[in-house]
Design a protein around this motif. Structure first.
Motif: not given
Length: 138
Positions: A120-136
């Motif tokens: 849960e702690a890892v999931g919370e940390m990951l969900s708070n990371l800024p969203k970045q789009s993948l290169p096309a």
């Protein structure tokens, strides 16, 4: 290889020294490191974390069977986080944060709900990371 009686897992003599020798190549988390030594070994994490947008969850098991009883585990994890954050651009920036699992053993296999709290702690940390789009794809 070292004799099995020397360590709890198969290990080469070189790896054993890296882990066990004071100042060994892999002596990053020892409780006997002073603040300056720990900052020398771990301080780059905050600087690099800021630069690359990384976060570090410093999870530590309070009942780790491989850590001597005399070690104050909460103090150690706080010291590690302080060292990791020491090269951040300001004192308000925190790349590393502590996460103590008081009843957790080394691999979180014994305490009721310990593994779930960690996930849960890892999931919370990951969900708070800024969203970045993948290169096309090209």
């Amino acid at each position: 290889m070292m004799p099995r009686s020397a360590f709890w897992a198969p290990i080469t003599a070189s790896r054993f020294l890296s882990l066990q020798d004071v100042g060994g190549d892999d002596d990053f988390f020892s409780s006997d490191l002073n603040r300056e030594e720990m900052e020398d070994k771990l301080g780059h994490i905050g600087k690099d974390g800021e630069e690359y947008g990384l976060n570090v969850l410093v999870a530590y098991s309070g009942d780790d069977e491989y850590v001597p009883e005399f070690v104050d585990k909460e103090q150690l994890v706080d010291k590690m986080c302080f060292a990791m954050n020491s090269q951040c651009s300001s004192s308000s920036v925190k790349v590393a944060r502590p996460f103590m699992i008081p009843t957790g053993n080394h691999n979180l296999s014994k305490g009721e709900g310990d593994a779930e709290r960690f996930v849960e702690a890892v999931g919370e940390m990951l969900s708070n990371l800024p969203k970045q789009s993948l290169p096309a794809e090209q």
